[in-house]
Scaffold this motif. Structure first.
Motif, short mmCIF file in Angstrom:
data_model
loop_
_atom_site.label_atom_id
_atom_site.label_comp_id
_atom_site.label_asym_id
_atom_site.label_seq_id
_atom_site.Cartn_x
_atom_site.Cartn_y
_atom_site.Cartn_z
N SER A 174 16.28 41.49 46.06
CA SER A 174 15.70 41.03 44.79
C SER A 174 16.14 39.60 44.54
O SER A 174 17.08 39.09 45.18
N TYR A 175 15.48 38.96 43.58
CA TYR A 175 15.94 37.64 43.16
C TYR A 175 17.35 37.72 42.58
O TYR A 175 18.15 36.79 42.73
N GLU A 176 17.67 38.83 41.94
CA GLU A 176 19.00 38.99 41.36
C GLU A 176 20.08 39.01 42.45
O GLU A 176 21.16 38.42 42.27
N GLN A 177 19.80 39.67 43.58
CA GLN A 177 20.78 39.66 44.66
C GLN A 177 20.95 38.25 45.23
O GLN A 177 22.08 37.82 45.52
N LEU A 178 19.84 37.54 45.40
CA LEU A 178 19.93 36.17 45.88
C LEU A 178 20.71 35.31 44.88
O LEU A 178 21.52 34.46 45.27
N ALA A 179 20.49 35.55 43.58
CA ALA A 179 21.21 34.80 42.55
C ALA A 179 22.72 35.04 42.66
O ALA A 179 23.52 34.12 42.45
N GLU A 180 23.12 36.26 43.00
CA GLU A 180 24.54 36.55 43.19
C GLU A 180 25.11 35.73 44.34
O GLU A 180 26.24 35.23 44.26
N ARG A 181 24.34 35.59 45.42
CA ARG A 181 24.80 34.77 46.55
C ARG A 181 24.89 33.30 46.15
O ARG A 181 25.79 32.58 46.59
N VAL A 182 23.93 32.86 45.33
CA VAL A 182 23.97 31.47 44.85
C VAL A 182 25.23 31.23 44.03
O VAL A 182 25.95 30.24 44.21
N ARG A 183 25.56 32.17 43.14
CA ARG A 183 26.74 32.01 42.29
C ARG A 183 28.03 32.10 43.11
O ARG A 183 29.05 31.49 42.75
N ALA A 184 28.00 32.84 44.21
CA ALA A 184 29.19 32.90 45.07
C ALA A 184 29.53 31.53 45.64
O ALA A 184 30.70 31.18 45.80
N LYS A 185 28.49 30.74 45.94
CA LYS A 185 28.71 29.39 46.47
C LYS A 185 28.84 28.35 45.36
O LYS A 185 29.44 27.29 45.56
N HIS A 186 28.24 28.65 44.22
CA HIS A 186 28.25 27.71 43.09
C HIS A 186 28.68 28.46 41.83
O HIS A 186 27.87 28.72 40.93
N PRO A 187 29.96 28.83 41.74
CA PRO A 187 30.42 29.68 40.63
C PRO A 187 30.32 29.03 39.27
O PRO A 187 30.43 29.72 38.25
#
Length: 304
Positions: A174-187
């Motif tokens: 989902s977009y939400e899962q991708l967003a979690e990966r984005v936040r992992a790199k850009h907290p």
């Protein structure tokens, strides 16, 4: 020829007046995103590696009082077609040259804005076509270190091996899962902003998953070595006023000594620099309004 399309329902930029256009560029179907009044001066905005034009939405807003903005998705990124034979850096510059010829009459110098990899592309073009560029803005870029000749055998060999088993496309539930990966790199991003970036970077794959809008071949290591002296010889031909926009918290300036950074920037005859506080390398993530306002102020000085 350009094709103007309505924005899809998943487009992350419904609040801005923008449109998507497609043009054939050197055999590829190229995507452009455009904002603003066509009667205003044209600024071309170039994104960085693994990014897309759409993620610059908030940075673009302050610019629209000064200019119109056209932002390509570079080859193999976003909604631009993927070449089959991999990626060679000069092709990005040649693509830009073709886009400029299509978008801007020869008698009208244009403005270029580039982030990271886009800064390298835009700066090389400004040196190779100095008569076409009057203003140049470089966002946290030109920090790639020299590569020693001794690296050539290992780098070339690794590139050959990678062609035997190409990288696979990454997908997410989902977009939400991708967003979690984005936040992992850009907290530093809020959940809302991370979801916005995820919607810029991904699209539905037709099989119930979200795929990244980037050719996985971009993750391959090319066989060529970076030679700063070659770039510097081109930068010395630049006649445009140049603004370096540096991110206070970016790790990339540390890749060069202060002396090397100054040596590179001394190639730009008419230059200024500004620093955006509390921002990392992804200025359009961390401080889009402040960065956009700094660029707009600089460009406005040239317009009066």
């Amino acid at each position: 020829m350009f094709f103007i399309l309505s924005l899809p329902a998943d487009d992350p930029m419904p609040s801005l007046t923008s449109r998507s256009e497609f043009v054939r560029v050197r055999g590829l179907r190229y995507h452009l995103r455009r904002w603003g009044d066509p009667a205003k001066p044209l600024a071309l905005l170039g994104h960085g590696w693994l990014d897309v034009s759409a993620s610059f939405q908030d940075l673009v807003q302050p610019l629209l009082t000064v200019c119109q903005v056209a932002a390509p998705d570079w080859r193999g990124f976003g909604h631009t077609q993927w070449p089959t034979d991999g990626y060679w850096f000069p092709d990005y510059v040649a693509d830009l040259d073709a886009l400029v010829e299509h978008l801007c009459p020869a008698e009208q110098p244009l403005w270029l804005i580039g982030h990271s990899m886009g800064a390298q592309i835009m700066s090389l073009y400004a040196g190779l076509r100095p008569q076409r560029v009057s203003q140049l803005v470089l966002l946290d870029g030109l920090f790639l270190p020299d590569m020693a000749p001794e690296l050539a055998p290992k780098r070339f060999g690794r590139w050959l091996n990678e062609w035997r088993e190409l990288p696979r496309q990454k997908t997410y539930t989902s977009y939400e899962q991708l967003a979690e990966r984005v936040r992992a790199k850009h907290p530093q991003l809020s959940a809302e902003r991370a979801l916005f970036i995820a919607q810029c970077w991904g699209e539905r794959d037709g099989r119930g998953r979200i795929r990244l809008l980037a050719d996985p071949k971009h993750r391959m290591n090319g066989p060529s070595l970076y030679r700063a002296a070659e770039s510097m010889a081109i930068w010395q031909q630049i006649s445009a006023r140049t603004l370096f926009v540096d991110a206070a918290n970016s790790p990339f300036p540390k890749m060069l000594t202060a002396e090397e950074n100054e040596r590179r920037r001394s190639c730009f005859a008419h230059r200024q620099a500004t620093v955006i506080a509390d921002a990392g390398h992804m200025l359009h993530f961390d401080a889009p309004q402040a960065t956009g306002a700094a660029i707009a102020h600089y460009l406005q000085e040239a317009a009066v």
